[in-house]
Design a protein around this motif. Structure first.
Motif, PDB file in Angstrom:
ATOM      1  N   THR A  90       0.753  -1.185  -0.065  1.00 19.70           N
ATOM      2  CA  THR A  90      -0.168  -0.064   0.058  1.00 19.70           C
ATOM      3  C   THR A  90       0.903   1.395  -0.132  1.00 19.70           C
ATOM      4  O   THR A  90       0.700   2.273  -0.597  1.00 19.70           O
ATOM      5  N   TYR A  91       2.042   1.195   0.743  1.00 19.80           N
ATOM      6  CA  TYR A  91       2.786   2.511   0.960  1.00 19.80           C
ATOM      7  C   TYR A  91       4.157   2.150   0.662  1.00 19.80           C
ATOM      8  O   TYR A  91       5.148   3.097   0.495  1.00 19.80           O
ATOM      9  N   LEU A 207       3.553   6.015   8.102  1.00 23.36           N
ATOM     10  CA  LEU A 207       3.021   5.343   6.750  1.00 23.36           C
ATOM     11  C   LEU A 207       1.645   4.663   7.342  1.00 23.36           C
ATOM     12  O   LEU A 207       0.685   4.583   6.552  1.00 23.36           O
ATOM     13  N   GLN A 221      -5.738  12.384   1.195  1.00 21.92           N
ATOM     14  CA  GLN A 221      -4.444  12.435   0.682  1.00 21.92           C
ATOM     15  C   GLN A 221      -3.490  12.311   1.744  1.00 21.92           C
ATOM     16  O   GLN A 221      -3.790  13.222   2.909  1.00 21.92           O
ATOM     17  N   PRO A 222      -2.497  11.514   1.671  1.00 22.60           N
ATOM     18  CA  PRO A 222      -1.467  11.386   2.944  1.00 22.60           C
ATOM     19  C   PRO A 222      -0.626  12.715   3.259  1.00 22.60           C
ATOM     20  O   PRO A 222      -0.498  13.316   2.206  1.00 22.60           O
ATOM     21  N   GLU A 223      -0.491  12.996   4.447  1.00 22.69           N
ATOM     22  CA  GLU A 223       0.225  14.290   4.936  1.00 22.69           C
ATOM     23  C   GLU A 223       1.581  13.709   5.228  1.00 22.69           C
ATOM     24  O   GLU A 223       1.880  12.929   6.296  1.00 22.69           O
ATOM     25  N   LEU A 224       2.502  13.873   4.348  1.00 24.95           N
ATOM     26  CA  LEU A 224       3.915  13.239   4.540  1.00 24.95           C
ATOM     27  C   LEU A 224       4.695  14.374   4.811  1.00 24.95           C
ATOM     28  O   LEU A 224       6.008  14.065   4.818  1.00 24.95           O
ATOM     29  N   ASN A 225       4.525  15.718   4.386  1.00 21.93           N
ATOM     30  CA  ASN A 225       5.443  16.493   4.296  1.00 21.93           C
ATOM     31  C   ASN A 225       6.173  17.011   5.721  1.00 21.93           C
ATOM     32  O   ASN A 225       5.291  16.851   6.718  1.00 21.93           O
ATOM     33  N   PHE A 227       8.197  14.960   7.061  1.00 22.14           N
ATOM     34  CA  PHE A 227       8.769  13.595   7.675  1.00 22.14           C
ATOM     35  C   PHE A 227       9.915  12.989   6.773  1.00 22.14           C
ATOM     36  O   PHE A 227       9.839  11.687   6.754  1.00 22.14           O
ATOM     37  N   GLU A 228      10.367  13.651   5.860  1.00 24.05           N
ATOM     38  CA  GLU A 228      11.400  13.030   4.698  1.00 24.05           C
ATOM     39  C   GLU A 228      12.377  12.356   5.399  1.00 24.05           C
ATOM     40  O   GLU A 228      12.423  11.148   4.991  1.00 24.05           O
ATOM     41  N   TYR A 229      12.924  12.677   6.697  1.00 20.24           N
ATOM     42  CA  TYR A 229      13.961  11.697   7.202  1.00 20.24           C
ATOM     43  C   TYR A 229      13.559  10.509   7.612  1.00 20.24           C
ATOM     44  O   TYR A 229      13.923   9.358   7.077  1.00 20.24           O
ATOM     45  N   LEU A 231      10.588   9.032   6.770  1.00 13.14           N
ATOM     46  CA  LEU A 231      10.082   8.081   5.805  1.00 13.14           C
ATOM     47  C   LEU A 231      11.381   7.397   4.826  1.00 13.14           C
ATOM     48  O   LEU A 231      11.194   6.359   4.540  1.00 13.14           O
ATOM     49  N   GLY A 232      12.438   8.294   4.819  1.00 17.18           N
ATOM     50  CA  GLY A 232      13.538   7.644   4.022  1.00 17.18           C
ATOM     51  C   GLY A 232      14.225   6.604   4.915  1.00 17.18           C
ATOM     52  O   GLY A 232      14.600   5.600   4.436  1.00 17.18           O
TER      53      GLY A 232
END
Lengths: 371, 371
Positions: A90-91, A207, A221-225, A227-229, A231-232
Motif C-alpha cells: 500500500t505504501y 505510513l 491524501q496522505p500528509e507526509l511533508n 517527515f522526509e528523514y 520516511l527515508g
C-alpha cells in the motif's frame, strides 16, 4: 489388492514408521508456533545439528555463515521477505522494496565486517503483478547492487498463490582476522552504535497512520511533508558498509558486532547471550534524530522505545575494547551507548534518573505482523 | 501544509519521477506474466546485468553460479518451493518434502560436477502448521544433509499469510577444470542421461488420481500398491552426486551438463540453446522403467511423453566427446540417447519409425500449476 492408507505412503519410503505420520492434522502433539517465536524456533530446529565440513567455520547463529574456501573466508546469509508480513505494498513502492530487500542482506555482510560480493534473488509472484511491476522490483535490486558493488548471480522465479515473496541470499568476503562475530564481547568492552536509531519505526508509524486515514476515506491524501528523514529511513534504508573502511583506517577490529534489524534491545541481548555477558545501556546516550523524537512524541511514544523496539534501522551495534576508545572518539558516525558487564549483572538499561530497568526484546517478531 | 500524494513518496526518495509510479494498479503498461513464462522472465530481468567482481566466473544461466574464492571454485544455487505450486501436502508428507527440497538443490550442484557443501534453508509458515510439523519438515532436510554430507549453516524463518514456502540456497565446490557448464556441447558430442526417466511424473499421476478419488469420496482409500518405484521417484528423489565419482574413475569430463528437473525436452533445449547447437534424440533410446511404462499406458499417455515433459527425475543429462564413448559403454548408470548437431539442423526427436519431430519443451512451467 491391498488398499493402502495415506500414512502407508510414508512407510513404503522408509522415512516413517506408522507412528510418525506427519501431516498437521494427524500429529498427536501440536505446539503452536506462537509459543516459541522466531528465535526459539531456530534454536529448536538447529539444536541437533553437527558440522561435517572443516570449511564450515560458523553455521547457524550469526548474521552470516562463515565458510573457509581457501585464501579468504566466504560469508553467506539469507533473508526472506513476505507481503503482508514484512512489507505492505500500500505504501511501499516496488522499486523501494527491491532496494530494501537487497540492503537488508548487504547489511548482514556489513555486520560481519565483510565485503558484499554476490547475490541470488528468488521471487514468487501472483498474477496480480505484471511483468512491469516485477521489473520495477528488480530495478530497485539492481540499484542496490550497483551502489554496494554486488553481482546478482542467480535466483529462482515462481508463481505464488497469493502475494509477493522475495528470498535473497548474499555472499561476502573477509580475511579471517577481520571477521567480527556476535560472541566476542568481553566484560568492560564499550557498546557502540552507528548513526541514529528509531527513525525507520517512526517512518512506519507515519505510513501506517496515513494508510488508516486513506482506508477511512480514499479521497484524503496522505500528509507526509516534514517527515522526509524518517520516511527515508523506512523506505530506503542503507547498509553501513562504510564502517569496514572506517575500522580499517582506525586499525580497529570490534570484539563483537550485529546489525540492528529487530530493534536495539533485541540486538544487545543477542550480543550478550552469545558472548555470555551482561550490559549497561545509558538510555540518554542512544542517538535519536530530532525528527524521530518529534514524531514519537506526536504518537505518545517515548522516543527511546522506538530505538529499543522499533527495528529496521540497519545501523551497526558493536563492542570495542576500552583501550580502543581513543580511536573512535572523534568519529561522528559512532556513539558509545554503554558497556559490557559480567553475565551475572544482567542486561540493564540505565534511565536518565539513574534507575536500572531490565532490557527486554519487544522488537517486532516475524511471527507477529507489524503494527 | 502541502498535501502529498502517494506517488510523491517515491519522488522524495530520489528513486522515481512522477511518471515512474510503480504499484501494479498505477502502471500504464501491463504485460501479463503468463506471456513470458519463467525462462522468458529470467531473460528479461537479467539482460541488463553486468558483472562487477573478477571472482564472479558465471552468473545467471546455469544450474549454479560459479565464484572464484581462491584455491577452488565455489558453486551457488537456490530454489524456491511453494505450497500449491510446487507441492501438495495432501499426498506429500512433510519429511519427504524437506528431503526433496534439499535434494533438488543438491542436484543443482551435481549438475555442475561439484561437491555439495553448505546449505541455508528459509521457510515461511502459516499458523496452520505446528512446531512438530516444522520439525518433521526439518527432519527430512537433515536426512538429506546427512546422506549427501551437507552442512546446514543458516536460514530465515517467518510467518506466512497462507501456506508453506521453502527457499533453499546451496554452495558447492569444484576445481576449475572439473566444472561442467551447460554451454560446452559441440557438434558430434554424444548425449547421455543417467538412470531412467519419467518415473517421477508417473508417480505424480497416481497421487493426483488418488487425490481426486479421495475428494470425491473421503472414505475411499488410495490404491498405491504395485506403484512403489514411481511413487518413490516422486516422493523421495535422489540427487546423482555419484556421477562425479564415476566421471573421476573414468577420467571423463562431460562437455556440458544439466539436471533433469523440468523434463528431458526442456533440458536438452537448454543445452542446445546455451551451446548454440542442434541435436538428435532417439525416442527408443530414452531409458524408461517398466513400471513407468505400465503406468503411462494405464493413463493413456505415451511413455516417452512422461520423460520428455514430466520432469522432477533429477537425473543428469550430459554430453561427451565421441572419443570418450568407450569409457562409458560399460557403465550401467549411463545411457546414450542421441547426439549433438549443428545449430542449423535444429533440435529433433527421431521416432522409432524414423520420423523427425521438433523437440518442444512442454514441461511444466513454474508459472502454471502442476496437473
Amino acid at each position: 489388492m491391498t488398499i493402502l492408507k495415506k500414512s502407508d505412503i510414508c512407510k513404503k519410503y522408509s522415512m516413517y514408521t506408522r507412528k510418525e505420520r506427519n501431516t498437521p492434522e494427524e500429529k498427536p502433539t501440536r505446539t503452536e508456533l506462537s509459543t516459541l517465536g522466531e528465535f526459539g524456533l531456530i534454536d529448536r530446529l538447529s539444536k541437533s545439528l553437527t558440522i561435517k565440513h572443516a570449511g564450515t567455520v560458523k553455521g547457524i547463529g550469526d548474521d552470516a555463515a562463515v565458510i573457509n574456501t581457501g585464501d579468504n573466508l566466504l560469508l553467506l546469509s539469507t533473508d526472506l521477505l513476505l507481503e503482508g508480513v514484512h512489507f505492505d505494498l500500500t505504501y511501499m513502492p516496488l522499486k523501494h522494496l527491491g532496494y530494501k530487500a537487497a540492503v537488508v542482506n548487504i547489511s548482514d555482510i556489513a555486520a560481519m565486517n565483510g565485503v558484499p560480493k554476490q547475490m541470488t534473488v528468488s521471487i514468487a509472484v501472483s498474477n496480480r503483478f505484471s511483468i512491469e511491476a516485477i521489473e520495477e522490483l528488480y530495478r530497485g535490486i539492481h540499484m542496490a547492487c550497483d551502489k554496494y558493488n554486488v553481482d546478482l548471480v542467480g535466483g529462482d522465479t515462481s508463481s505464488s498463490v497469493s502475494g509477493l515473496l522475495i528470498s535473497i541470499t548474499i555472499t561476502g568476503e573477509a580475511a579471517s582476522n577481520e571477521i567480527v562475530y556476535r560472541n566476542g564481547a568481553k566484560e568492560g568492552d564499550l557498546i557502540c552504535v552507528t548513526g541514529d536509531l528509531g527513525g525507520a519505526y517512526a517512518g512506519l508509524l507515519i505510513l501506517e497512520r496515513e494508510k488508516q486515514v486513506y482506508k477511512a476515506n480514499p479521497n484524503m491524501q496522505p500528509e507526509l511533508n516534514g517527515f522526509e528523514y524518517v520516511l527515508g529511513r523506512q523506505l530506503k534504508p542503507e547498509a553501513r558498509t562504510d564502517l569496514r573502511n572506517i575500522f580499517k583506517e582506525l586499525t580497529l577490529i570490534p570484539t563483537s558486532m550485529i546489525d540492528i534489524s529487530d530493534g536495539l534491545a533485541s540486538e544487545v541481548l543477542h550480543i550478550c547471550h552469545q558472548s555470555n555477558t551482561g550490559c549497561r545501556i545509558y538510555e540518554e546516550k542512544i542517538p535519536i534524530d530530532e525528527e524521530t523524537k518529534r514524531l514519537a512524541l506526536e504518537f505518545n511514544i517515548i522516543p527511546t522505545v522506538c530505538t529499543l523496539s522499533g527495528g529496521e534501522d540497519y545501523e551497526l551495534l558493536f563492542t570495542i575494547k576500552q583501550t580502543d576508545y581513543e580511536k573512535i572518539i572523534t568519529v561522528p558516525e559512532i556513539t558509545v551507548i554503554g558497556y559490557i558487564t559480567a553475565s551475572s549483572d544482567g542486561q540493564k538499561l540505565i534511565t536518565p534518573d539513574g534507575h536500572l530497568v531490565k532490557l527486554t526484546a519487544q522488537g517486532w517478531d516475524a511471527f507477529i505482523s507489524k503494527p
